[in-house]
Design a protein around this motif. Structure first.
Motif, short mmCIF file in Angstrom:
data_model
loop_
_atom_site.label_atom_id
_atom_site.label_comp_id
_atom_site.label_asym_id
_atom_site.label_seq_id
_atom_site.Cartn_x
_atom_site.Cartn_y
_atom_site.Cartn_z
N LEU A 1 2.15 1.63 -3.60
CA LEU A 1 1.12 2.24 -4.45
C LEU A 1 0.91 3.73 -4.36
O LEU A 1 0.67 4.47 -5.12
CB LEU A 1 -0.22 1.26 -4.32
N LEU A 2 0.86 3.96 -3.01
CA LEU A 2 0.55 5.61 -2.72
C LEU A 2 1.63 6.39 -3.06
O LEU A 2 1.47 7.32 -4.03
CB LEU A 2 0.32 5.68 -1.28
N GLU B 1 3.34 9.83 -10.02
CA GLU B 1 2.85 9.73 -11.35
C GLU B 1 2.39 11.20 -11.68
O GLU B 1 2.01 11.41 -12.96
CB GLU B 1 1.63 8.64 -11.22
N THR B 2 1.89 12.00 -10.79
CA THR B 2 1.19 13.25 -10.78
C THR B 2 1.98 14.31 -12.16
O THR B 2 1.57 14.75 -13.03
CB THR B 2 1.25 14.17 -9.72
N ALA C 1 1.55 6.49 -7.04
CA ALA C 1 0.47 7.58 -7.65
C ALA C 1 0.99 8.83 -7.25
O ALA C 1 0.36 9.74 -8.44
CB ALA C 1 -0.83 7.13 -6.96
N VAL C 2 1.54 9.26 -6.26
CA VAL C 2 1.83 10.71 -6.12
C VAL C 2 2.94 11.17 -7.11
O VAL C 2 3.05 12.07 -7.79
CB VAL C 2 2.35 10.82 -4.60
N SER D 1 0.77 -0.93 -0.04
CA SER D 1 0.18 0.00 0.07
C SER D 1 0.66 1.34 0.10
O SER D 1 0.56 2.25 -0.84
CB SER D 1 -0.90 -0.33 1.24
#
Lengths: 84, 239
Positions: free
Chosen positions: A56-57, A63-64, A60-61, A53
């Motif tokens: 993934l967090l 990826e911005t 995803a950050v 987790s």
């Protein structure tokens, strides 16, 4: 100075292509994060769900910035702010 | 010459928001778009689920049935997630986080059911970002008082304050843009596949739907709620 509309649209397409080069950075970053997460699971298999987790967090950050490049490309291609 | 479409004009690539009908309000033309309709459908689904859950929980049985099990599972999952991040502040924000979690998740996966995901419209995600922004700052003023907020803005030195203010304003924008761009990229990819490869797009786009709609949607929902919780918990902390 007046520019031809076709010239502006062509340059917008080139700019859109250049904008999505921003995807390189998040790709490298996410790969590094996934590699370290795999190493962490190898060292401590009990914490697998926590590690996943967190990974993934963070991904995803990270990826911005790539998504901002994608947004610029979208704006250039479909909203056409320069070709009006 | 028509400059409308940069891609091939023969393919019907369609991922834009369309207006359904318009009406006049105080001299302004207001459009009801596909986003409004998809939000309404998502809301109806959530309301139906809530009514059914309310009825089941009121007549809860000792040995839970299938639906009661699902409801309990969802509530337990949300409770664990929120409690794990926010700790002692979790009871106050359970409602808000749970609501936006369910709404964003259903919105993101509504692409599976042929709708255009409402979160692929910047208006929807920006509204969510603004809500989070208001809650963060309300709680910051409530818990840290005006003195603490000013001290937080002048963190290393007072000359840093403009940069800190820009950082505060960037929070809702980056939150909403992240969700918007992720869902939009999935929508665009699926539209391109169905538009350009319509001859051979028979069954295999299902796998892409699983990735772009279900997996990416769930991850982005989790990330949005996680970041919201982190920001709110930071704002609540008094030192």
């Amino acid at each position: 100075m007046e520019f031809n509309t076709n010239f502006i649209l062509g340059c917008s397409a080139i700019g859109a292509g250049l904008a999505v080069i921003a995807g390189i950075g998040p790709g490298i970053g996410q790969g590094i994060a996934a590699g370290h997460a795999a190493a962490a699971v190898g060292r401590n298999p009990g914490a697998k769900s926590d590690i996943t987790s967190t990974m993934l967090l963070g991904q995803a950050v990270a990826e911005t910035t790539g998504l901002y490049g994608l947004l610029i490309a979208m704006l250039l291609l479909f909203v056409k702010p320069l070709g009006k | 010459m028509e400059q409308g479409v940069l891609l091939t004009e023969s393919a019907d690539i369609d991922f834009m928001i369309h207006g359904v009908f318009s009406y006049e309000l105080f001299g302004q033309t207001v459009w009801i778009t596909t986003t409004h309709i998809c939000v309404l459908i998502v809301m109806l689904v959530i309301i139906a689920f809530c009514l059914a859950a309310n009825r089941v929980v009121k007549h809860a049985s000792e040995v839970p049935g299938t639906f009661q099990n699902i409801v309990e599972m969802v509530v337990e999952m949300l409770d664990n997630m929120i409690g794990g991040v926010m700790g002692k502040f979790s009871p106050k924000f359970r409602n808000y986080i749970g609501t936006i979690f369910i709404f964003i998740f259903l919105s993101n996966i509504s692409g599976l059911f042929g709708l255009r995901p409402p979160t692929a419209d910047y208006g929807v995600t920006f509204a969510l970002g603004i809500m989070t922004f208001v809650i963060i700052h309300y709680n910051q003023f409530k818990y840290q008082k005006v003195k603490g907020v000013i001290a937080g803005l002048c963190d290393p030195w007072p000359i840093w304050a403009p940069i800190n203010i820009i950082g505060e304003i960037a929070v809702p924008i980056s939150l909403s843009l992240r969700l918007f761009a992720n869902v939009l990229s999935g929508t665009v990819m699926m539209a391109l596949i169905y538009g350009l490869l319509s001859k051979i797009a028979i069954i295999w786009p299902g796998a892409l739907h699983i990735y772009f709609d279900l997996f990416s949607g769930a991850i982005q929902t989790y990330v949005f709620c996680m970041l919201t919780m982190t920001y709110i918990a930071n704002a609540c902390e008094t030192d």
